[in-house]
Design an enzyme around this catalytic site. Structure first.
Site, PDB file in Angstrom:
ATOM      1  N   GLY A  99       0.793  -1.221   0.000  1.00 56.06           N
ATOM      2  CA  GLY A  99       0.000   0.000   0.000  1.00 56.06           C
ATOM      3  C   GLY A  99       0.826   1.272   0.000  1.00 56.06           C
ATOM      4  O   GLY A  99       0.298   2.362  -0.221  1.00 56.06           O
ATOM      5  N   LYS A 152     -24.687  34.090  11.424  1.00 52.51           N
ATOM      6  CA  LYS A 152     -24.556  32.800  12.109  1.00 52.51           C
ATOM      7  C   LYS A 152     -24.517  33.074  13.605  1.00 52.51           C
ATOM      8  O   LYS A 152     -23.612  33.770  14.080  1.00 52.51           O
ATOM      9  CB  LYS A 152     -23.259  32.111  11.673  1.00 52.51           C
ATOM     10  CG  LYS A 152     -23.407  30.644  11.308  1.00 52.51           C
ATOM     11  CD  LYS A 152     -22.031  30.073  11.019  1.00 52.51           C
ATOM     12  CE  LYS A 152     -22.057  29.039   9.927  1.00 52.51           C
ATOM     13  NZ  LYS A 152     -20.752  28.485   9.601  1.00 52.51           N
ATOM     14  N   ASP A 163     -19.497  30.263  -1.021  1.00 52.63           N
ATOM     15  CA  ASP A 163     -18.688  29.915   0.155  1.00 52.63           C
ATOM     16  C   ASP A 163     -17.323  29.423  -0.333  1.00 52.63           C
ATOM     17  O   ASP A 163     -17.148  29.130  -1.522  1.00 52.63           O
ATOM     18  CB  ASP A 163     -19.396  28.826   0.980  1.00 52.63           C
ATOM     19  CG  ASP A 163     -19.004  28.868   2.462  1.00 52.63           C
ATOM     20  OD1 ASP A 163     -18.105  29.649   2.831  1.00 52.63           O
ATOM     21  OD2 ASP A 163     -19.609  28.109   3.247  1.00 52.63           O
TER      22      ASP A 163
HETATM   23  C1  R5P Z   1     -16.957  27.232   7.450  1.00 50.66           C
HETATM   24  O1  R5P Z   1     -16.395  28.092   8.100  1.00 50.66           O
HETATM   25  C2  R5P Z   1     -16.671  27.059   5.998  1.00 50.66           C
HETATM   26  O2  R5P Z   1     -16.489  28.294   5.370  1.00 50.66           O
HETATM   27  C3  R5P Z   1     -17.787  26.302   5.309  1.00 50.66           C
HETATM   28  O3  R5P Z   1     -18.988  27.032   5.462  1.00 50.66           O
HETATM   29  C4  R5P Z   1     -17.952  24.930   5.887  1.00 50.66           C
HETATM   30  O4  R5P Z   1     -16.700  24.315   6.053  1.00 50.66           O
HETATM   31  C5  R5P Z   1     -18.810  24.091   4.981  1.00 50.66           C
HETATM   32  O5  R5P Z   1     -18.921  22.800   5.548  1.00 50.66           O
HETATM   33  P1  R5P Z   1     -20.201  21.917   5.331  1.00 50.66           P
HETATM   34  O6  R5P Z   1     -20.455  21.837   3.849  1.00 50.66           O
HETATM   35  O7  R5P Z   1     -19.837  20.608   5.940  1.00 50.66           O
HETATM   36  O8  R5P Z   1     -21.338  22.575   6.053  1.00 50.66           O
END
Ligand code: R5P
Length: 283
Positions: free
Chosen positions: A34, A183, A209
């Protein structure tokens, strides 16, 4: 010479084309136990190793590639981390935990003269490297695959820290508002997302994002939108782990648009031009 990790072959080829540099033909193999091995051709001058550390194996492979190009004659080794795994573990969240991003950065630093990350989770992660590290912004290229006929678009970030990303995509696209969801963290595990005040009724929405991992953040945010028209998800890193695609489909997403920092079917935009501009500045 551009030298690719096995998970970043498309981006490395695009980068070689952008820079007009040779793309090394690398062999990737595993022994019966591996353990991995790579083979690179002879290198003269600068070697640019392009390798997203999407899993532990690709992290090992990156360290091997850095070592191999030096053995093969490279005078300067530059490491491009299109996606840096473990970057989200940028502090010890519980007593006894490591700062994993720092541990990875230190190990990567031993085999390179410079590092380029792409929209790394927190730019402060660059300070963990023991060599000069630069964070490249690929978000403007997320506007490339968006339809030209978006209706009165709103570019939304799922939290305040991602607002600059949403604004960057909006600026590259042209018209549109940019806003973010609030948030509110009630406890370590209880996080409430509050919709922005922007009226999205009848409008096309692009939620932006840095990364979509499990898709929970995106699908929860989209569920709070009040009567939007089409909803697009745009992210730099389409990790899309587990059932993320299903969650986004169930949330009514029209399309997921992402870059090739992680090579997936949705990687319609390329980070190569942004990385090429940054690398061009170093030579
Ligand atoms: C958080 O701070 C990041 O910017 C993303 O919003 C987060 O990592 C997204 O993760 P998931 O798709 O698991 O909600």
């Amino acid at each position: 010479m551009i030298v690719s990790g096995s998970a970043s072959q498309g981006l490395a080829a695009a980068l070689a084309a952008e820079l007009g540099e040779e793309l090394a033909r690398v062999e990737y193999e595993s022994f019966p136990d591996g353990e991995r091995v790579v083979r690179v051709p002879p290198v003269e001058g600068r070697a640019v190793v392009v390798a997203s550390t999407v899993d532990d194996g690709s992290f090992v492979e990156l360290l091997q590639l850095q070592d191999a190009v030096r053995e093969a004659g490279a005078e300067r080794v530059v490491t491009v981390l299109p996606y840096m795994g473990y970057a989200r573990q940028d502090e010890a969240f519980e007593p006894g935990e490591p700062v994993s991003a720092r541990a990875m950065a230190r190990a990567i630093s031993t085999g390179t003269d410079a590092v380029y990350t792409v929209n790394v989770h927190e730019p402060a992660v660059c300070e963990f490297f023991d060599v000069p590290a630069t964070n490249v912004d690929a978000t403007p290229h997320l506007a490339d695959p968006l339809p030209e006929d978006l209706r009165d678009p709103v570019f939304l970030a799922p939290d305040a820290s991602a607002l600059p990303l949403a604004e960057s995509v909006r600026d590259a696209y042209g018209p549109g508002d940019a806003d973010f969801f609030e948030k509110v963290r009630h406890s370590g595990t209880d996080v409430e997302i509050v919709p922005s005040e922007t009226d999205v009724s009848g409008r096309d929405v692009v939620v932006v994002d840095d990364i979509v991992a499990t898709g929970s953040t995106m699908s929860e945010a989209i569920g709070l939108l009040d009567d939007p028209d089409r909803v697009y998800v745009a992210c730099v890193h389409p990790l899309l782990a587990a059932n993320a695609r299903t969650k986004l489909a169930n949330a009514g997403v029209e399309a997921v648009l992402a870059t090739d920092t992680i090579e997936r079917a949705v990687s319609e935009a390329s980070a190569a031009p942004a990385v090429a501009r940054a690398l061009g500045r170093e030579t």
